[in-house]
Design a protein around this motif. Structure first.
Motif, mmCIF file in Angstrom:
data_model
loop_
_atom_site.group_PDB
_atom_site.id
_atom_site.type_symbol
_atom_site.label_atom_id
_atom_site.label_comp_id
_atom_site.label_asym_id
_atom_site.label_seq_id
_atom_site.Cartn_x
_atom_site.Cartn_y
_atom_site.Cartn_z
ATOM 1 N N LYS A 42 0.830 -1.206 0.000
ATOM 2 C CA LYS A 42 0.000 0.000 0.000
ATOM 3 C C LYS A 42 0.866 1.257 0.000
ATOM 4 C CE LYS A 42 -1.864 2.143 3.446
ATOM 5 N NZ LYS A 42 -1.612 3.548 3.056
ATOM 6 N N PRO A 43 0.579 2.190 -0.889
ATOM 7 C CA PRO A 43 1.355 3.424 -0.908
ATOM 8 C C PRO A 43 0.982 4.377 0.223
ATOM 9 C CG PRO A 43 -0.340 3.492 -2.605
ATOM 10 C CD PRO A 43 -0.404 2.125 -1.999
ATOM 11 N N TYR A 44 1.854 5.302 0.471
ATOM 12 C CA TYR A 44 1.646 6.343 1.485
ATOM 13 C C TYR A 44 0.459 7.220 1.103
ATOM 14 C CZ TYR A 44 2.839 10.408 4.414
ATOM 15 O OH TYR A 44 2.814 11.442 5.325
ATOM 16 N N ASP A 45 -0.282 7.672 2.102
ATOM 17 C CA ASP A 45 -1.391 8.614 1.939
ATOM 18 C C ASP A 45 -2.548 8.042 1.128
ATOM 19 O OD1 ASP A 45 -2.522 10.993 2.682
ATOM 20 O OD2 ASP A 45 -1.777 12.126 0.963
ATOM 21 N N MET A 46 -2.811 6.766 1.305
ATOM 22 C CA MET A 46 -3.989 6.145 0.706
ATOM 23 C C MET A 46 -4.660 5.301 1.787
ATOM 24 S SD MET A 46 -4.294 3.409 -2.471
ATOM 25 C CE MET A 46 -4.499 4.602 -3.810
ATOM 26 N N THR A 47 -5.977 5.411 1.907
ATOM 27 C CA THR A 47 -6.670 4.613 2.904
ATOM 28 C C THR A 47 -6.780 3.165 2.421
ATOM 29 O OG1 THR A 47 -8.899 4.924 2.014
ATOM 30 C CG2 THR A 47 -8.066 6.629 3.527
ATOM 31 N N SER A 48 -7.010 2.256 3.354
ATOM 32 C CA SER A 48 -7.179 0.852 2.992
ATOM 33 C C SER A 48 -8.412 0.667 2.112
ATOM 34 C CB SER A 48 -7.287 0.004 4.264
ATOM 35 O OG SER A 48 -6.097 0.069 5.015
ATOM 36 N N THR A 49 -9.468 1.418 2.406
ATOM 37 C CA THR A 49 -10.692 1.331 1.611
ATOM 38 C C THR A 49 -10.452 1.807 0.179
ATOM 39 O OG1 THR A 49 -12.072 1.661 3.571
ATOM 40 C CG2 THR A 49 -13.096 2.111 1.435
ATOM 41 N N GLN A 50 -9.696 2.885 0.028
ATOM 42 C CA GLN A 50 -9.355 3.374 -1.312
ATOM 43 C C GLN A 50 -8.528 2.342 -2.083
ATOM 44 O OE1 GLN A 50 -7.403 7.012 -0.142
ATOM 45 N NE2 GLN A 50 -9.202 8.277 -0.611
ATOM 46 N N ALA A 51 -7.618 1.696 -1.378
ATOM 47 C CA ALA A 51 -6.770 0.689 -2.020
ATOM 48 C C ALA A 51 -7.603 -0.493 -2.514
ATOM 49 C CB ALA A 51 -5.697 0.206 -1.048
ATOM 50 N N PRO A 59 -3.593 5.511 6.595
ATOM 51 C CA PRO A 59 -3.192 6.193 5.356
ATOM 52 C C PRO A 59 -1.708 6.576 5.335
ATOM 53 C CG PRO A 59 -5.282 7.053 6.122
ATOM 54 C CD PRO A 59 -4.778 6.140 7.205
ATOM 55 N N LEU A 60 -1.155 6.971 6.479
ATOM 56 C CA LEU A 60 0.242 7.407 6.521
ATOM 57 C C LEU A 60 1.225 6.244 6.602
ATOM 58 C CD1 LEU A 60 -0.012 10.526 8.872
ATOM 59 C CD2 LEU A 60 -0.331 10.362 6.405
ATOM 60 N N ALA A 61 0.708 5.021 6.648
ATOM 61 C CA ALA A 61 1.563 3.835 6.685
ATOM 62 C C ALA A 61 1.682 3.224 5.291
ATOM 63 C CB ALA A 61 0.998 2.809 7.659
ATOM 64 N N ASP A 70 -0.479 10.641 17.877
ATOM 65 C CA ASP A 70 0.704 9.783 18.064
ATOM 66 C C ASP A 70 1.440 9.509 16.757
ATOM 67 O OD1 ASP A 70 0.393 9.484 20.894
ATOM 68 O OD2 ASP A 70 -1.202 8.030 20.533
ATOM 69 N N ASP A 71 1.151 10.322 15.725
ATOM 70 C CA ASP A 71 1.904 10.258 14.478
ATOM 71 C C ASP A 71 2.051 11.671 13.933
ATOM 72 O OD1 ASP A 71 -0.546 10.895 13.286
ATOM 73 O OD2 ASP A 71 -0.906 8.877 12.534
ATOM 74 N N THR A 72 2.511 11.810 12.703
ATOM 75 C CA THR A 72 2.811 13.138 12.153
ATOM 76 C C THR A 72 1.570 13.925 11.761
ATOM 77 O OG1 THR A 72 3.070 12.165 9.940
ATOM 78 C CG2 THR A 72 5.053 12.390 11.268
ATOM 79 N N GLU A 73 0.404 13.281 11.761
ATOM 80 C CA GLU A 73 -0.819 13.947 11.315
ATOM 81 C C GLU A 73 -1.393 14.888 12.374
ATOM 82 O OE1 GLU A 73 -4.687 12.565 8.715
ATOM 83 O OE2 GLU A 73 -4.065 11.295 10.381
ATOM 84 N N SER A 88 7.295 7.362 10.749
ATOM 85 C CA SER A 88 7.088 6.516 9.575
ATOM 86 C C SER A 88 6.710 5.120 10.048
ATOM 87 C CB SER A 88 8.331 6.454 8.684
ATOM 88 O OG SER A 88 9.396 5.784 9.335
ATOM 89 N N LEU A 89 5.920 4.430 9.227
ATOM 90 C CA LEU A 89 5.434 3.107 9.608
ATOM 91 C C LEU A 89 5.288 2.248 8.362
ATOM 92 C CD1 LEU A 89 4.199 1.140 11.711
ATOM 93 C CD2 LEU A 89 1.999 2.238 11.312
ATOM 94 N N HIS A 90 5.872 1.057 8.429
ATOM 95 C CA HIS A 90 5.791 0.112 7.315
ATOM 96 C C HIS A 90 5.417 -1.259 7.863
ATOM 97 C CE1 HIS A 90 6.782 -1.799 3.444
ATOM 98 N NE2 HIS A 90 7.314 -2.765 4.168
ATOM 99 N N ARG A 91 4.360 -1.867 7.322
ATOM 100 C CA ARG A 91 3.991 -3.224 7.724
ATOM 101 C C ARG A 91 4.680 -4.208 6.780
ATOM 102 N NH1 ARG A 91 -2.160 -4.320 9.074
ATOM 103 N NH2 ARG A 91 -2.484 -4.220 6.823
#
Length: 302
Positions: free
Chosen positions: A19-28, A49-51, A89-92, A199-202
Motif C-alpha cells: 500500500k502506498p503512502y497517503d492512501m486509505t485501505s478502503t481506497q486501495a 493512510p500514513l503507513a 501519536d503520528d505526524t498527522e 514513519s510506519l511500514h507493515r
C-alpha cells in the motif's frame, strides 16, 4: 450516450498490495477491485493512510479467509521521532507536548524488554475503536476527550534497527490489536521523554510478507487480462499458517455440502482447533477437528 458499466468478474485469490503512502485501505481495495473488475473484494486488516506496506486484499472466495489472515502475526518497522508528542501519536496530529530529553542507545535497548510478552496497551484516542457506538477518532476530531481503557496485546519481539539523536527505527513482531503509535508513545514515556511515529511500514501479515507484495503501479502497468490476473495469488496462500488436511473425492464431496466427515488413516488428526481441507490443491473449507471428525465452518466454492 452513457458508457456501459464494466462487467464484474467472479474471480478469487489475493492481491498482496504494498500500500502506498497517503492512501486509505478502503481506497486501495476500491482501486484493486476496479483494476481487476472483481465482483467482490475486501482487505485483511486496516493500514493507516500514513503507513505503507502489506495490505492483503481478498478477492471473491478469499474473503472467507480474511479472519485467519487478520489473526496472524504482524511485523512492523517504524520510526520514533523524539521530543514531540502529538494528538494522534503520528505526524498527522498537533503537537501537544515537547521534551528536551533524547534517549541514548543503551537506555533505549534496556527498556525494550518491558514491552515483550502480553502487556497492557492504551489505544490512541484517534483509533477505530467504538465508544458508545461512535468511532473514537470521530469523537476526538469533534474535540471530545477520549480516554480508552487499556487492553492486553501480545508482542513477540522488538528490536532497535537504527538509532539517532532525533529519530530511532525499530522492528516489532506482534499479534492482532497492537497499535504501533501507542507503542512508540509508551516507549518514549518509559524513557522519560515524549515521541511519536514518523514513519510506519507493515512488513508482514500472517503468511504474507514484503517478498510477496506488488505495488499499485506494477498492477496498473500490467496489461488487463491474463497478465494482470497472473498477479493474483491463490486462495490457499492465505491459509498457509494453518494445518492442511487433504481429502479424497468422497470426503471432498461431503465437505463441499457442509457435512462433517470422519478422518481416516494412520496420520489423521484427532483434534485441531483450526485447520483447512483441500482436494487436488483447491481449498474446500476451514473448520476444526474434534474426536477425529472434521467439522466445516466456512465452505469455499472454487
Amino acid at each position: 450516450m452513457t458508457q456501459a458499466k464494466s462487467r464484474k468478474r467472479a474471480i478469487s485469490g489475493w492481491i498482496v498490495l504494498d500500500k502506498p503512502y497517503d492512501m486509505t485501505s478502503t481506497q486501495a481495495v476500491g482501486k484493486v477491485r476496479w483494476l481487476l473488475s472483481a465482483a467482490k473484494a475486501g482487505h485483511a486488516g486496516t493500514l493507516d493512510p500514513l503507513a505503507t506496506g502489506i495490505l492483503p486484499i481478498a478477492l471473491g472466495e478469499a474473503t472467507k479467509a480474511v479472519p485467519q489472515v487478520q489473526d496472524g502475526t504482524k511485523i512492523y518497522r517504524f520510526a520514533i521521532g523524539w521530543g514531540r508528542a502529538t494528538s494522534t501519536d503520528d505526524t498527522e496530529g498537533e503537537v501537544i507536548a515537547t521534551s528536551d530529553i533524547r534517549p541514548e542507545r543503551g537506555a533505549l535497548e534496556a527498556v525494550l524488554p518491558r514491552f515483550i510478552g502480553t502487556i497492557l496497551q492504551r489505544p490512541p484516542a484517534f483509533s477505530a475503536i467504538k465508544v458508545d457506538g461512535e468511532r473514537a477518532y470521530d469523537l476526538a476530531r469533534a474535540g471530545e476527550a477520549v480516554e480508552l481503557a487499556a487492553r492486553p496485546i501480545d508482542i513477540d519481539h522488538i528490536a532497535l534497527i537504527e538509532h539517532g539523536t532525533e529519530t530511532s527505527v525499530l522492528e516489532v513482531t506482534c499479534g492482532k490489536g497492537t497499535y504501533v503509535r501507542a507503542l512508540a508513545r509508551d516507549i518514549a514515556e518509559a524513557l522519560g521523554t515524549v515521541g511519536h511515529v514518523t514513519s510506519l511500514h507493515r512488513a508482514a501479515v500472517g503468511p504474507f510478507t514484503d517478498k510477496d507484495a506488488i505495488s499499485l503501479a506494477a498492477l496498473e502497468a500490467a496489461e488487463a487480462g491474463p497478465a494482470r490476473d497472473a498477479l493474483i495469488a491463490p486462495v490457499a496462500l492465505g491459509l498457509a499458517g494453518l494445518p492442511e488436511i487433504r481429502l479424497d473425492a468422497g470426503q471432498a464431496g461431503a465437505v463441499s455440502h457442509g457435512n462433517t466427515i470422519l478422518l481416516t488413516g494412520a496420520g489423521a488428526p484427532v483434534a485441531l482447533e483450526e485447520c483447512w481441507t483441500s482436494f487436488k490443491g483447491q481449498v474446500l473449507a476451514t473448520g476444526s477437528v474434534e474426536y477425529g471428525q472434521f467439522k466445516p465452518r466456512r465452505v469455499f466454492n472454487l
